[in-house]
Scaffold this motif. Structure first.
Motif: not given
Length: 399
Positions: A174-178, A188-197, A239-245, A291-295
């Protein structure tokens, strides 16, 4: 109060799994096919090998245990009789007799229902490992209020799968999510730190605001939960989805860094121990969570329970997550573990990022403090049998 293994439950609802990977689903709902694609590993239950298990009557299934599992099995039937089984063990029609019989079978004889329609099968060596998960309940609000500052985001419209040729495919094919930027480049989509910021702030994606970022982090790990509103009401989110990380288990990081164990500066390897470390070391704890980049993104749910990967509500002390390569989702499972609280009959209705391989299970304990305590410390080893429609083993042998 949670009835320990077990009274009949009509209402719904990662412990050491936190040391490995997320329990939540990893594909956005909008992109999830109704029939799951073949999983990347070629190994399935059929390829691993099966052995005939003990007779159902010898398992000594308790009546209350059987009645609860019977209700969960009934909810699974519409999926069992319609969807492909990636384990290779069953065909949709195999389940018809048991599903049709349910409507006329008395609950007072639920244990004989399983004896009449099922046979126990051992997958591989049958050696089981089980953890636990639960439905967290945390304080929050539908609107932003003082003290409720942590956003709960819906699935963003710009979170998509890459078009073929725009990125390397995943191991699954499958193709990646981003996301695509303004110039049409995929990244890549925004990671946990970017979303929190604040990467998603002001986009109208907030469906709620919660009080405690630590509790919300673990709600994301669980994949669903309940928000206790200021007026005493309850909002259930799923759950609706996650950021692909890729998911990083922060418990595993703590173990690698010598923080898990006994003695000064050490913490238990349970969810409670991980939370204790984060509370006592807020700066280091926040960095550890990042350090867990998943959102995980959420949607509001209606109905009487969180929805598992099978598409039906998961039920406290009845539903278990399993790897669908080795257990048909919807099938009953018998566990005999060194943690007696988890022994008995379950129904496989969910999957999880850490739940991979034969005889690997994640038991669901519902909501509330008892559920949190049991799931947070659940780690059981023993034996597992999958209950399949009678005649399945003979049919497979004849192939």
């Amino acid at each position: 109060m949670l009835h320990l293994r077990r009274g009949v439950r009509l209402a719904a609802a990662c412990g050491l799994a936190l040391l490995a990977a997320a329990c939540g689903r990893l594909v956005p709902e909008a992109n999830r096919p109704s029939t799951p694609p073949p999983l990347p590993s070629a190994e399935t239950a059929l390829q691993l090998g099966l052995r005939e298990g003990p007779s159902i009557s010898s398992l000594r299934i308790r009546q209350d245990d059987a009645a609860a599992a019977m209700l969960s099995f009934r909810e699974s039937c519409p999926k069992l009789t319609a969807r492909a089984d990636v384990s290779g063990l069953t065909q949709p029609g195999d389940w018809t007799a048991a599903c049709d019989a349910f409507a006329r079978w008395p609950y007072g004889q639920a244990e004989s229902f399983f004896d009449r329609y099922f046979e126990a099968v051992q997958v591989g060596d049958g050696r089981a490992f089980a953890t636990g998960y639960f439905e967290p309940e945390i304080a929050g609000s539908r609107v932003r209020l003082p003290g409720y500052e942590v956003p709960v985001y819906a699935l963003p419209a710009d979170l998509v799968r890459a078009r073929p040729g725009d990125a390397p495919p995943l191991a699954s094919g499958r193709m990646p999510i981003g996301r695509y930027d303004a110039n049409g480049r995929f990244s890549q989509y925004y990671d946990r730190t970017q979303i929190e910021n604040g990467a998603l702030a002001g986009k109208g994606l907030e469906i709620a605001w919660v009080r405690d970022p630590v509790e919300f982090f673990f709600l994301q790990v669980q994949g669903s939960g309940r928000i206790r509103l200021p007026d005493g009401g309850m909002m259930r989110i799923g759950y609706a989805g996650q950021n692909g990380h890729a998911y990083t288990g922060i418990g595993a990081l703590m173990r690698e860094r010598g923080l898990v164990g006994e003695g000064p500066g050490k913490y238990p390897g349970s969810m409670q121990g991980i939370i204790q470390y984060i509370r006592e070391n807020p700066v280091e704890g926040r960095a550890l969570m990042r350090e867990n980049k998943t959102w995980v993104f959420f949607r509001e749910l209606t109905g009487d329970g969180p929805i598992g990967a099978l598409g039906v509500p998961v039920r406290a002390e009845s539903s278990v997550a399993a790897d669908p390569r080795f257990v048909p989702l919807g099938a009953p499972v018998w566990l005999d573990l060194d943690r007696p609280v988890a022994n008995g009959l379950w129904v496989a209705q969910d999957t999880g990022g850490a739940i991979k391989g034969a005889n690997r299970f994640d038991t669901f304990w519902g909501a509330g403090e008892d559920a949190r305590r049991i799931a947070g410390g659940m780690s059981g080893r023993g034996r597992a049998y999958v209950l399949l429609p009678k005649g399945t083993l003979d049919r497979l042998r004849a192939r």
